[in-house]
Design a protein around this motif. Structure first.
Motif, PDB file in Angstrom:
ATOM      1  N   LEU A 171       0.829  -1.209   0.000  1.00  0.00           N
ATOM      2  CA  LEU A 171       0.000   0.000   0.000  1.00  0.00           C
ATOM      3  C   LEU A 171       0.864   1.260   0.000  1.00  0.00           C
ATOM      4  O   LEU A 171       1.824   1.373   0.762  1.00  0.00           O
ATOM      5  CB  LEU A 171      -0.915   0.010   1.228  1.00  0.00           C
ATOM      6  N   LYS A 199       5.359   3.011   7.247  1.00  0.00           N
ATOM      7  CA  LYS A 199       4.029   2.537   6.836  1.00  0.00           C
ATOM      8  C   LYS A 199       3.925   1.015   6.835  1.00  0.00           C
ATOM      9  O   LYS A 199       3.286   0.420   5.959  1.00  0.00           O
ATOM     10  CB  LYS A 199       3.671   3.088   5.445  1.00  0.00           C
ATOM     11  N   GLY A 202       0.524   0.196   6.740  1.00  0.00           N
ATOM     12  CA  GLY A 202      -0.216   0.812   5.639  1.00  0.00           C
ATOM     13  C   GLY A 202      -0.964   2.054   6.040  1.00  0.00           C
ATOM     14  O   GLY A 202      -2.048   2.328   5.533  1.00  0.00           O
ATOM     15  N   HIS A 205      -4.406   1.020   7.489  1.00  0.00           N
ATOM     16  CA  HIS A 205      -5.253   0.090   6.745  1.00  0.00           C
ATOM     17  C   HIS A 205      -5.064  -1.351   7.207  1.00  0.00           C
ATOM     18  O   HIS A 205      -5.989  -2.164   7.100  1.00  0.00           O
ATOM     19  CB  HIS A 205      -4.951   0.174   5.247  1.00  0.00           C
ATOM     20  N   TYR A 207      -4.315  -2.327  10.266  1.00  0.00           N
ATOM     21  CA  TYR A 207      -4.386  -2.402  11.727  1.00  0.00           C
ATOM     22  C   TYR A 207      -5.114  -3.666  12.187  1.00  0.00           C
ATOM     23  O   TYR A 207      -4.766  -4.258  13.213  1.00  0.00           O
ATOM     24  CB  TYR A 207      -5.092  -1.152  12.262  1.00  0.00           C
ATOM     25  N   PRO A 259     -11.092   1.694  12.979  1.00  0.00           N
ATOM     26  CA  PRO A 259     -10.014   1.852  12.008  1.00  0.00           C
ATOM     27  C   PRO A 259      -9.774   3.331  11.722  1.00  0.00           C
ATOM     28  O   PRO A 259     -10.667   4.171  11.893  1.00  0.00           O
ATOM     29  CB  PRO A 259     -10.558   1.130  10.763  1.00  0.00           C
ATOM     30  N   ARG A 260      -8.602   3.665  11.282  1.00  0.00           N
ATOM     31  CA  ARG A 260      -8.296   5.062  10.981  1.00  0.00           C
ATOM     32  C   ARG A 260      -9.170   5.585   9.846  1.00  0.00           C
ATOM     33  O   ARG A 260      -9.569   4.845   8.944  1.00  0.00           O
ATOM     34  CB  ARG A 260      -6.823   5.210  10.578  1.00  0.00           C
ATOM     35  N   ARG A 261      -9.428   6.883   9.898  1.00  0.00           N
ATOM     36  CA  ARG A 261     -10.210   7.512   8.851  1.00  0.00           C
ATOM     37  C   ARG A 261      -9.798   8.983   8.741  1.00  0.00           C
ATOM     38  O   ARG A 261      -9.232   9.542   9.688  1.00  0.00           O
ATOM     39  CB  ARG A 261     -11.705   7.415   9.160  1.00  0.00           C
ATOM     40  N   ALA A 295     -10.579   5.355   0.249  1.00  0.00           N
ATOM     41  CA  ALA A 295      -9.910   4.561   1.287  1.00  0.00           C
ATOM     42  C   ALA A 295      -8.876   3.605   0.721  1.00  0.00           C
ATOM     43  O   ALA A 295      -7.926   3.232   1.411  1.00  0.00           O
ATOM     44  CB  ALA A 295     -10.945   3.784   2.087  1.00  0.00           C
ATOM     45  N   SER A 296      -9.014   3.224  -0.544  1.00  0.00           N
ATOM     46  CA  SER A 296      -8.046   2.302  -1.143  1.00  0.00           C
ATOM     47  C   SER A 296      -6.734   2.987  -1.506  1.00  0.00           C
ATOM     48  O   SER A 296      -5.718   2.332  -1.719  1.00  0.00           O
ATOM     49  CB  SER A 296      -8.645   1.654  -2.394  1.00  0.00           C
ATOM     50  N   CYS A 298      -5.742   6.240   0.217  1.00  0.00           N
ATOM     51  CA  CYS A 298      -5.262   7.069   1.329  1.00  0.00           C
ATOM     52  C   CYS A 298      -4.370   6.255   2.257  1.00  0.00           C
ATOM     53  O   CYS A 298      -4.721   5.157   2.680  1.00  0.00           O
ATOM     54  CB  CYS A 298      -6.448   7.626   2.113  1.00  0.00           C
ATOM     55  N   VAL A 299      -3.185   6.809   2.582  1.00  0.00           N
ATOM     56  CA  VAL A 299      -2.274   6.153   3.536  1.00  0.00           C
ATOM     57  C   VAL A 299      -2.248   6.908   4.860  1.00  0.00           C
ATOM     58  O   VAL A 299      -1.395   6.661   5.706  1.00  0.00           O
ATOM     59  CB  VAL A 299      -0.852   6.007   2.964  1.00  0.00           C
TER      60      VAL A 299
END
Length: 316
Positions: A171, A199, A202, A205, A207, A259-261, A295-296, A298-299
């Motif tokens: 990622l 990263k 990721g 992503h 986690y 999860p992160r956002r 979301a696919s 974004c890091v």
């Protein structure tokens, strides 16, 4: 007691823990954790054996690391977006002042993209080389998300350390696949560069699959350390146990932790600066004119949040 392994970072002579503490989560663009709040987390990491700490001029987290930086066994890495001598001088002096250190262990160029980008930062790079000769820094680094830049930096004698993105799913890697980045890092390793990677999760992503992700990073042979952004004691203990070859806590995600956002606040003025800043193409204009994240792509680096003049964005 958790026993982290230590390695010499390439040819720098710097002995670092295989787990590096990434301080980006403390920044205003992420969880906005105060130096007072973070002190306990950093102290716990130190007690677990972490002696390597990563930051950047961009992160504004020097205050969080000031106390641990006073320990003579700590290794601090930072970098700057500056491209000329004067800008890099200001960034380096800021780090020395805010960390209360005469010497910064590792300092360099932030987020380089290619050989062309490195050429455009030549003046800043030459300034860092002179400061290394003066003993103000011990090693010069380059950070990057791109395969080509790893290869280009590996061929530069001025560069001692490369900080590059790598994770089990590939990622955020630009200009190639996970395999391409693995091969580029192998090449840099064979050139004698110090290698640490970012990263590993990721950007959050991975986690939910933290054990698998961290074990991959731990076992990747062509690196000396792995920087993991950690915001609390649970995350430090989990990562430290993985890197020590011990069993981590049973829960991979504590109850209630989402999860992160990327959060976009209601007061967004729709200026578009965040979209222009995103190098991953993760942001676009939504139905109401505010940015929305793919979301696919974004890091969760938080760079868009820093670009916003009204602090409308934050990684949570």
């Amino acid at each position: 007691m958790t026993l982290l392994r230590y390695r010499y970072l390439g040819n720098t002579g710097l002995r670092v823990s295989e787990l590096c503490f990434g301080s980006l989560p403390f920044s205003r663009a992420h969880y906005d954790i105060s130096p007072e709040q973070s002190a306990k987390v950093i102290g716990f990491a130190w007690d677990m054996g972490v002696n390597f700490f990563d930051t950047a001029d961009f992160y504004d987290t020097y205050a969080h690391l000031k106390q641990v930086a006073q320990n003579e066994d700590s290794v601090i890495a930072s970098r700057s977006f500056a491209f000329d001598r004067e800008g890099m001088k200001r960034s380096l002096e800021r780090a020395r002042l805010e960390l209360n250190r005469d010497t910064i262990d590792i300092f360099g160029l932030h987020e380089q993209e290619s050989a062309l980008t490195l050429k455009g930062h030549r003046e800043a790079l030459e300034y860092l080389v002179r400061e290394k000769e003066r003993g103000i820094i011990r090693a010069v680094c380059v950070s990057t998300h791109t395969v080509d830049c790893v290869r280009a930096a590996a061929l530069l004698p001025e560069v001692d350390v490369i900080f590059a993105i790598l994770n089990v799913e590939g990622l955020g890697i630009r200009g190639g696949s996970r395999g391409d980045m693995e091969e580029a890092l192998r090449f840099a390793w064979e050139c004698g560069k110090g290698i640490y990677i970012m990263k590993a999760l990721g950007g959050g992503h991975l986690y939910a699959h933290a054990r698998r992700a961290l074990e991959y990073a731990r076992d990747f042979p062509y690196k000396h350390s792995v920087s993991v952004g950690m915001r609390d004691i649970y995350e430090v203990e989990f990562a430290a146990r993985i890197f020590s070859g011990e069993e981590p806590p049973e829960e991979e995600i504590p109850a209630g932790r989402e999860p992160r956002r990327l959060v976009v606040e209601d007061w967004c003025e729709r200026c578009g600066r965040c979209i222009e800043t995103c190098d991953f193409g993760a942001l676009s204009v939504g139905p109401d004119g505010r940015p929305v994240a793919d979301a696919s792509r974004c890091v969760f680096c938080g760079y868009c949040a820093k670009a916003c003049p009204h602090f409308c964005l934050k990684v949570m």
